[in-house]
Motif scaffolding. Structure first.
Motif, PDB file in Angstrom:
ATOM      1  N   HIS A  99       7.483  71.002 -25.748  1.00 31.85           N
ATOM      2  CA  HIS A  99       6.204  70.865 -26.091  1.00 31.85           C
ATOM      3  C   HIS A  99       5.646  72.161 -25.912  1.00 31.85           C
ATOM      4  N   ARG A 103      -0.954  69.885 -26.731  1.00 27.98           N
ATOM      5  CA  ARG A 103      -1.186  68.484 -27.660  1.00 27.98           C
ATOM      6  C   ARG A 103      -0.482  67.472 -26.171  1.00 27.98           C
ATOM      7  N   LEU A 106       0.307  62.168 -26.157  1.00 21.98           N
ATOM      8  CA  LEU A 106       1.877  61.752 -26.282  1.00 21.98           C
ATOM      9  C   LEU A 106       1.678  60.852 -25.302  1.00 21.98           C
ATOM     10  N   SER A 198      -0.785  63.291 -31.431  1.00 24.94           N
ATOM     11  CA  SER A 198       0.062  64.248 -31.169  1.00 24.94           C
ATOM     12  C   SER A 198      -0.469  65.592 -31.362  1.00 24.94           C
TER      13      SER A 198
END
Ligand code: CTP
Ligand code: MG
Length: 219
Positions: A99, A103, A106, A198
């Protein structure tokens, strides 16, 4: 089978243009990376590794605390994934989620859906809907309108059976995401639709948007 998490955070954030590494940029008064770790907190992972710029491993360690282990990343995103993967030392049956630290918003059910799809298919990516009409352009003129129904915005997490990610890492190639390397190796990649929340904080405008979202979440 263990679920392992690799958060890549070793980038400088050159397009954001701030003095500190992007993952340490304050969002709602605390580092961006801590928001990202919070997003993953409701999902059970057996181990977490975070890649940091090599000269900032200690600073990142203070942000991560007991939520994971911080290791030095590499010069490129792919190199950081390689180093993080080695630090996680997964068994082939494990599932590894990669990941982008950039971001932060989520939802837990999205993370779980990507993990489940990776277990079934071997590889899976979070993907956002493309909402704009997309034009192919050359020399400042529209060449064509691209069929949007066949497009998706690749996001993260991207999750892989560790045996699959091992092959991708061993290929030693550069790409902006790991799924692209799977595609080159001819391996199937499942697509999990996720919310446009996201989005990746890349530019100062993205950070402005993220600040507005963070402010709403604090109240
Ligand atoms: N990343 C990394 N190691 C690198 C480059 C990037 O771990 N050598 C991570 C970033 O920290 C980020 C994610 O990969 O969380 C996505 O990359 P990007 O948004 O491009 O971040 P930066 O590379 O930091 O930003 P820029 O490209 O604007 O410099
Ligand atoms: Mg980058």
């Amino acid at each position: 089978m263990a679920a392992l998490l690799l958060i890549v955070a070793a980038g400088s954030g050159s397009r954001l243009g701030r003095p500190e590494p992007k993952a340490l940029v304050p969002l709602g008064g605390r580092p961006l990376l801590s928001w990202t770790l919070d997003a993953f907190a409701p999902v059970a992972f057996d181990r977490t590794v975070v890649t940091a710029p090599p000269d900032r491993v200690e600073d990142f360690g203070r942000v991560v605390g007991d939520r994971g282990r911080v290791v030095a990343g590499g010069d490129t995103r792919a190199a950081s994934v390689r180093r993080g993967f080695e630090a996680l030392a997964p068994s082939d049956g494990d599932v590894v989620a990669v990941h982008d630290a950039a971001r932060p918003f989520l939802r837990p059910e999205e993370i779980r859906a990507v993990l489940a799809a990776a277990e079934t298919t071997g590889a899976a990516i979070a993907a956002t809907p493309v909402v704009d009409t997309i034009k192919r352009v050359a020399a400042g003129r529209v060449v064509a309108t691209v069929d949007r129904s066949q497009l998706a915005g690749a996001a993260t997490p991207q999750a892989f059976r560790a045996g699959v990610l091992r092959k991708v890492v061993a290929a030693g190639e550069e790409a902006t995401d790991e799924a692209a390397l799977c595609e080159r190796l001819g391996l199937p990649v499942a697509v999990v639709p996720v919310s446009r929340l996201s989005f990746k904080i890349t530019t100062p405008e993205d950070l402005e948007l993220a600040e507005a979202i963070a402010a709403r979440r604090r109240t």
